[in-house]
Write a protein that holds these residues in place. Structure first.
Motif: not given
Ligand code: MG
Ligand code: 3PY
Length: 258
Positions: A43-44, A72, A152, A154, A180
């Motif tokens: 994701e990141h 993820r 998730m 968030e 988040d």
């Molecule tokens: Mg997040």
């Protein structure tokens, strides 16, 4: 290979961290350190599907099957879900799942018929399980049903819809993204004692208890005892590979300069 889904049901809290370096070497080192699970973070971090697949396999082989590779994915898209599951990962974490419609779409993409519409082609998956056979039909029968699907929670919207998200059949656990979630509540940072934040965590934990689902969260070494006491059963230690390297290198350098 240890089943993450079964491990989640054990009484002890599972400790993991995340991988952002795009090299299986990072997965090998962390898996050897004794983590129960590692989150390969697409994701990141700009990890390719090929890199992620190699990291899944490296995590399992370096730990002789005791460390579970969890991917993820960056979004709810069918291609991400398919690549992550076809790698042979022990589970997937899906960011920003806000309501029943979204969780239903994710489950449809992640589960084989008749429960869902996952397309068949797990060619790489058997190589993530050293004890498994290369028979695809066996993967479908034995392994696919125990892969953990973890949305998730968030955002404020997701907390409001927690009952439907946590309770969805096919969801094995929930991972809370505190940063988040806090942003969505109007707070900064990755942790705090604000009433609205604690109430949000407690609501998700209550739903976990109600439906018998594991709830995980990002935490720090210092917050682990408190999070375990609250009822979290899997924790991802902040920092990940890059943060742990920077912290250890800085400490070593500081100590050497003194
Ligand atoms: Mg997040
Ligand atoms: C968050 O805190 O928002 C996360 O996604 C943690 O990984």
């Amino acid at each position: 290979m240890t089943s993450f889904r079964s491990a989640l049901q054990s009484k002890s809290c599972l400790l993991g961290t995340f991988i952002s370096f795009n090299d299986p070497y990072s997965a090998q080192i962390l898996a050897r350190c004794g983590f129960d699970w590692l989150m390969i973070d697409m994701e990141h971090s700009p990890l390719s599907a090929q890199e992620m697949t190699s990291m899944v396999h490296s995590t399992v082989t370096a730990s002789a099957g005791s460390c579970c590779p969890i991917v993820r994915i960056p979004s709810h898209g069918v291609e991400w879900i398919k690549w992550a599951l076809d790698s042979g990962a022990s589970g997937i974490i899906v960011p920003m799942v806000n309501n029943k419609e979204e969780v239903d779409a994710i489950l449809k993409r992640a589960l084989y018929p008749p429960a869902g519409q996952r397309s068949f082609g797990p060619f790489r998956a058997p190589f993530a399980d050293m004890a498994g056979s290369m028979d695809m039909a066996e993967y479908k029968r034995k392994t696919a049903p125990i892969v953990a699907i973890m949305p998730m929670i968030e955002s404020v919207e997701a907390v409001e819809n927690a009952e439907e998200i946590v309770g969805a059949q096919g969801v094995d656990g929930i991972f809370i993204g505190p940063v988040d979630l806090r942003h969505s509540l109007g707070f900064e940072g990755s942790g705090g004692d604000e009433d609205a934040y604690i109430a949000a965590l407690q609501r998700v934990l209550e739903m976990g208890k109600k439906f018998g689902k594991a709830i995980g969260i990002l935490g720090t070494q210092e917050s682990v005892p408190r999070l375990v006491k609250m009822g979290f059963s899997f924790i991802m230690l902040a920092g990940g590979d890059a943060g742990i390297l920077a912290e250890a290198a800085s400490a070593k350098l500081r100590a050497s300069r003194e």
